[in-house]
Design a protein around this motif. Structure first.
Motif, PDB file in Angstrom:
ATOM      1  N   PHE A  43       0.829  -1.209   0.000  1.00 43.19           N
ATOM      2  CA  PHE A  43       0.000   0.000   0.000  1.00 43.19           C
ATOM      3  C   PHE A  43       0.862   1.257   0.000  1.00 43.19           C
ATOM      4  O   PHE A  43       0.512   2.251  -0.630  1.00 43.19           O
ATOM      5  N   SER A  44       2.003   1.175   0.677  1.00 43.06           N
ATOM      6  CA  SER A  44       2.824   2.373   0.696  1.00 43.06           C
ATOM      7  C   SER A  44       3.468   2.621  -0.668  1.00 43.06           C
ATOM      8  O   SER A  44       3.670   3.764  -1.054  1.00 43.06           O
ATOM      9  N   SER A  45       3.744   1.525  -1.439  1.00 45.01           N
ATOM     10  CA  SER A  45       4.214   1.716  -2.814  1.00 45.01           C
ATOM     11  C   SER A  45       3.144   2.378  -3.666  1.00 45.01           C
ATOM     12  O   SER A  45       3.431   3.279  -4.454  1.00 45.01           O
ATOM     13  N   PHE A  46       1.916   1.901  -3.504  1.00 44.45           N
ATOM     14  CA  PHE A  46       0.815   2.520  -4.248  1.00 44.45           C
ATOM     15  C   PHE A  46       0.764   4.016  -3.971  1.00 44.45           C
ATOM     16  O   PHE A  46       0.654   4.832  -4.871  1.00 44.45           O
ATOM     17  N   GLN A  47       0.887   4.347  -2.695  1.00 46.64           N
ATOM     18  CA  GLN A  47       0.798   5.756  -2.306  1.00 46.64           C
ATOM     19  C   GLN A  47       1.975   6.543  -2.880  1.00 46.64           C
ATOM     20  O   GLN A  47       1.804   7.615  -3.463  1.00 46.64           O
ATOM     21  N   LEU A  48       3.181   5.951  -2.756  1.00 47.45           N
ATOM     22  CA  LEU A  48       4.393   6.643  -3.196  1.00 47.45           C
ATOM     23  C   LEU A  48       4.375   6.906  -4.701  1.00 47.45           C
ATOM     24  O   LEU A  48       4.949   7.881  -5.183  1.00 47.45           O
ATOM     25  N   SER A  49       3.682   6.041  -5.445  1.00 47.51           N
ATOM     26  CA  SER A  49       3.710   6.172  -6.901  1.00 47.51           C
ATOM     27  C   SER A  49       2.981   7.429  -7.375  1.00 47.51           C
ATOM     28  O   SER A  49       3.040   7.767  -8.550  1.00 47.51           O
ATOM     29  N   PHE A  50       2.294   8.120  -6.491  1.00 51.29           N
ATOM     30  CA  PHE A  50       1.630   9.372  -6.873  1.00 51.29           C
ATOM     31  C   PHE A  50       2.451  10.590  -6.468  1.00 51.29           C
ATOM     32  O   PHE A  50       1.980  11.715  -6.528  1.00 51.29           O
ATOM     33  N   TYR A  51       3.700  10.345  -6.034  1.00 49.67           N
ATOM     34  CA  TYR A  51       4.531  11.448  -5.562  1.00 49.67           C
ATOM     35  C   TYR A  51       5.810  11.557  -6.365  1.00 49.67           C
ATOM     36  O   TYR A  51       6.242  10.600  -7.007  1.00 49.67           O
ATOM     37  N   ASP A  52       6.403  12.741  -6.314  1.00 48.14           N
ATOM     38  CA  ASP A  52       7.746  12.954  -6.825  1.00 48.14           C
ATOM     39  C   ASP A  52       8.638  13.031  -5.596  1.00 48.14           C
ATOM     40  O   ASP A  52       8.482  13.934  -4.789  1.00 48.14           O
ATOM     41  N   TYR A  53       9.558  12.077  -5.460  1.00 48.60           N
ATOM     42  CA  TYR A  53      10.318  11.989  -4.213  1.00 48.60           C
ATOM     43  C   TYR A  53      11.706  11.450  -4.513  1.00 48.60           C
ATOM     44  O   TYR A  53      11.845  10.427  -5.168  1.00 48.60           O
ATOM     45  N   ASP A  54      12.758  12.144  -4.042  1.00 44.72           N
ATOM     46  CA  ASP A  54      14.123  11.683  -4.317  1.00 44.72           C
ATOM     47  C   ASP A  54      14.794  11.116  -3.073  1.00 44.72           C
ATOM     48  O   ASP A  54      15.990  10.850  -3.069  1.00 44.72           O
ATOM     49  N   GLY A  55      14.036  10.915  -2.023  1.00 43.41           N
ATOM     50  CA  GLY A  55      14.616  10.351  -0.803  1.00 43.41           C
ATOM     51  C   GLY A  55      15.226  11.404   0.095  1.00 43.41           C
ATOM     52  O   GLY A  55      15.630  11.105   1.214  1.00 43.41           O
ATOM     53  N   LEU A  56      15.350  12.641  -0.398  1.00 40.24           N
ATOM     54  CA  LEU A  56      15.954  13.706   0.405  1.00 40.24           C
ATOM     55  C   LEU A  56      14.979  14.864   0.616  1.00 40.24           C
ATOM     56  O   LEU A  56      14.697  15.265   1.734  1.00 40.24           O
TER      57      LEU A  56
END
Lengths: 305, 411
Positions: A43-56
């Motif tokens: 579920f957290s992958s599903f959520q993350l896939s709607f974001y732009d995120y570089d880990g920082l």
């Protein structure tokens, strides 16, 4: 009879509900692990896939932009196409494994040694398999390169060619996969009923007809498992690609799992959202197969009971 | 990690016990780095020297595996930042600077006269008009060649690119690869592209291209590829499947004549049996006489993470590492070039040649394609370069693809 009422009163809540609770208590550790390490990450992958995120930096919600980018991404199409090639060609492991299993299913002197030799590739690590095949294909000194050079005058470096590289990796993957399927069939063959074989023989069945109408139907459970592990093996083909080509030459051997890793975690990656979107697509593809398998298993169980 | 905490605990205990006695108070300075064994020993010696000069500072060095460090830094910067951390100059530090993970150290530059002594790397440490770290080493790129192969083919060391291309015919006739490379890991191809581009269009153009200001379909980019295309047929076949070390072996064995590489490859050439007598080095040959010569020299750096606890001492340490003496010692062990203009270099001929090359560069010093361009562009670009060297006829498709990526990445 006389004691029941008072007795029931004296039993504790635990004693009354023991029967219902015990299975859940036994399941609890597994369920907890499954929830934390499998369900939640999905579920957290599903959520993350709607974001732009570089880990920082901070996450930025971008809706379905990752998915629309995937749609036009040439590397994604290559990966998807390669995954299809993997799925199709990996299936060769099933008939080939069956062939070797039938061949080895005889009682001659030293058969155990032959069996273990055939099983050997499955025992060694995929990394080692990848390295060995990479050397086998290597330009200038690889055995296959030398053999081709000997016959045609010009060697072919399989892993340098965008046309052949994927097939080269699949061939390396098939080697241990065939051994795995073989061992599944060998155990299956142990359970083939000798009576039926005998009866079929009396009716004049032999050769291919015997195999197709008598042996194979009895091997159905083994075939089912063999197909399942092969499909899963093909979809998660990551280690060999990573060891043998790093997805190259110029990205022509990428598969979805490797592309996901490249985008999310490799040196030039850290596009977590985009990687997660690829993971979601891969999850979708796997779900099609997994639900198919689960549906079949449930149907079989119902059919039996 | 454990040592860091334990030392910090010990320091705290000492501080508490000694009460107001300032003498016994040691402050911990934690430093995460990714040195290979030799440089690590040199750095440890430097740290000992630093601690002797500053008895109240205890530097705790945590060394990481080189490759693992690249991933680890993203985790520790956000969760448990040290006081000092190794990284790279140029656009490679941009994600950390943009995310506010590195501290501005302009004051340390100003206070220690580093703007003069480290002038050659100042530009690559500057973003938004501020300095974000201290450079401690760099190394030159150029053309390494096998003198025996030149002799075997009857070729002379080329004075310009036309002669280099002409030599390729001689090498071909002798059955030797004119230029070798191993692009399995992609980046060696970027070295060739960078030099083609620096010689065809110059340093300013390189920077503009890697910062996304110029279209990949621009005629000047095409000119770079047109020059490159002249030697593509003479580059080692199957380079896409071999590592750079395997290509180095080809040159050591005399099967290839030239190799566009960084100075770190000298050790590999020598392991392959080459000596100072037959291993040659030259600057990448001139293509256009009107373009001032520019070179590539990737720079390694030390930064103060934004989450550092002991910033003052960290700046003291940076000033120490920036000093001429410290850079001389560290680079003797690294086998590379110091940044500080007052440092001296070893008598290794390739180091000497690199020092000469870089200190006389009129055009400017580039980092490297994958350090100057953002990560995503770098990856796609390097794949494109590899594809071009395998299938040069795909050039139009490659450039259009890179242009589409540029429009998306630099928005």
């Amino acid at each position: 009879m006389s004691m029941t009422h008072a007795d029931r009163q004296s039993r504790t809540w635990w004693q009354r509900n023991q029967q219902t609770l015990t299975p859940w208590l036994f399941l609890a550790p597994g369920l907890l692990m499954f929830a934390v390490y499998v369900v939640w990450p999905i579920f957290s992958s599903f959520q993350l896939s709607f974001y732009d995120y570089d880990g920082l930096s901070t996450k930025e919600y971008i809706g379905t932009a990752n998915y629309s980018e995937l749609w036009g991404d040439r590397a994604f199409k290559t990966s998807l196409y390669n995954n299809v090639i993997w799925l199709v060609l990996y299936m060769l492991a099933v008939p080939l494994g069956l062939m070797i299993a039938i061949f080895l299913n005889q009682t001659v002197r030293g058969i155990r040694i032959y069996k273990s030799l055939f099983f050997f590739p499955f025992v060694i690590s995929q990394v080692v398999v990848g390295l060995m095949f990479a050397w086998f294909y290597a330009p200038n000194f690889g055995l296959l390169y030398k053999v081709i050079e000997f016959f045609t005058g010009k060697g072919i470096a399989i892993l340098a060619s965008p046309t052949y590289a994927t097939y080269g990796i699949i061939a390396a993957g098939l080697w241990p996969q065939i051994a795995y399927v073989m061992i599944l069939y060998l155990t299956g063959l142990n359970n083939v009923s000798p009576d039926q074989v005998e009866a079929a023989r009396l009716d004049g069945a032999k050769g291919f007809k015997m195999l197709w109408y008598v042996i194979l139907p009895q091997l159905r459970p083994a075939t089912f498992i063999a197909v399942v592990v092969t499909v899963i093996g093909a979809l998660r083909s990551f280690d060999l690609v990573s060891i043998m080509t790093n997805g190259g030459p110029f990205g022509s051997t990428r598969v979805l799992s490797y592309y996901m890793y490249e985008q999310a975690l490799s040196e030039y990656g850290f596009r977590m959202g985009y990687g997660a979107a690829i993971a979601v697509v891969l999850f979708g593809i796997m779900m099609v197969f997994i639900s198919g398998f689960v549906w079949k298993m449930i149907r079989d169980e119902r059919g039996m009971s | 990690m454990l040592t860091t905490k334990r030392t910090a605990g010990v320091a705290l205990a000492i501080a508490l016990l000694s009460g107001t006695t300032a003498l016994a108070e040691t402050r911990t300075l934690s430093y995460y780095a990714d040195y290979d064994p030799n440089p690590l020993a040199a750095m440890e010696a430097l740290i000992a020297e630093f601690e002797a000069a500053n008895p109240d500072i205890d530097v705790v060095l945590q060394n990481f595996d080189h490759e693992g460090y690249k991933t680890a830094i993203r985790n520790f910067l956000t969760t448990d930042a040290p006081d000092l951390a190794n990284w790279y100059a140029g656009n490679r530090m941009a994600p950390f600077v943009d995310a506010g993970q590195f501290m501005d150290v302009t004051d340390a530059w100003d206070a220690n006269g580093l703007n003069e002594s480290l002038a050659s790397a100042a530009a690559s440490m500057t973003m938004d008009g501020k300095k974000w770290g201290i450079p401690y080493t760099y190394y030159q790129w150029g053309v390494y060649f096998n003198k025996d192969a030149y002799a075997a083919a009857g070729a002379n060391v080329p004075a310009n690119y036309d002669e280099f291309v002409a030599n390729c015919e001689l090498f071909k006739a002798a059955g030797i690869d004119c230029l070798t490379t191993g692009t399995s890991a992609l980046w060696p191809g970027a070295g060739i592209f960078d030099y083609m581009n620096l010689r065809t269009n110059g340093y300013e153009f390189h920077n503009a291209l890697t910062s996304g200001e110029i279209a990949w379909t621009d005629d000047r980019v095409r000119a770079t590829f047109a020059n490159w295309a002249k030697i593509v047929p003479y580059i080692t076949a199957d380079h896409a499947a071999i590592d750079w070390q395997d290509a180095a072996a080809l040159m050591s064995q005399g099967k290839a004549a030239n190799y566009v590489m960084g100075n770190f490859a000298v050790a590999t050439f020598k392991d392959g049996g080459m000596t100072n007598d037959n291993l040659g080095f030259m600057a990448f040959p001139e293509i256009d006489a009107s373009i001032p010569r520019a070179e590539e020299a990737p720079t390694d750096t030390i930064h103060i993470p934004a989450g550092a606890k002991n910033v003052e001492d960290a700046k003291t340490f940076l000033a120490f590492i920036a000093s001429a003496d410290a850079q001389t010692k560290l680079n003797a062990a690294l086998g590379q070039l110091p940044i500080n203009a007052g440092s001296t270099v070893g008598d290794d001929p390739y180091i000497q040649a690199g020092f000469e090359l870089l200190s006389t560069t009129p055009g400017g010093i580039a980092q490297f394609f994958d350090r100057d361009a953002p990560a995503e562009m770098a990856k796609l670009g390097m794949e494109g370069f590899q594809e071009f060297m395998v299938l040069p006829e795909n050039l139009d498709a490659i450039l259009e693809r890179l242009e589409a990526a540029r429009e998306r990445i630099y928005k």
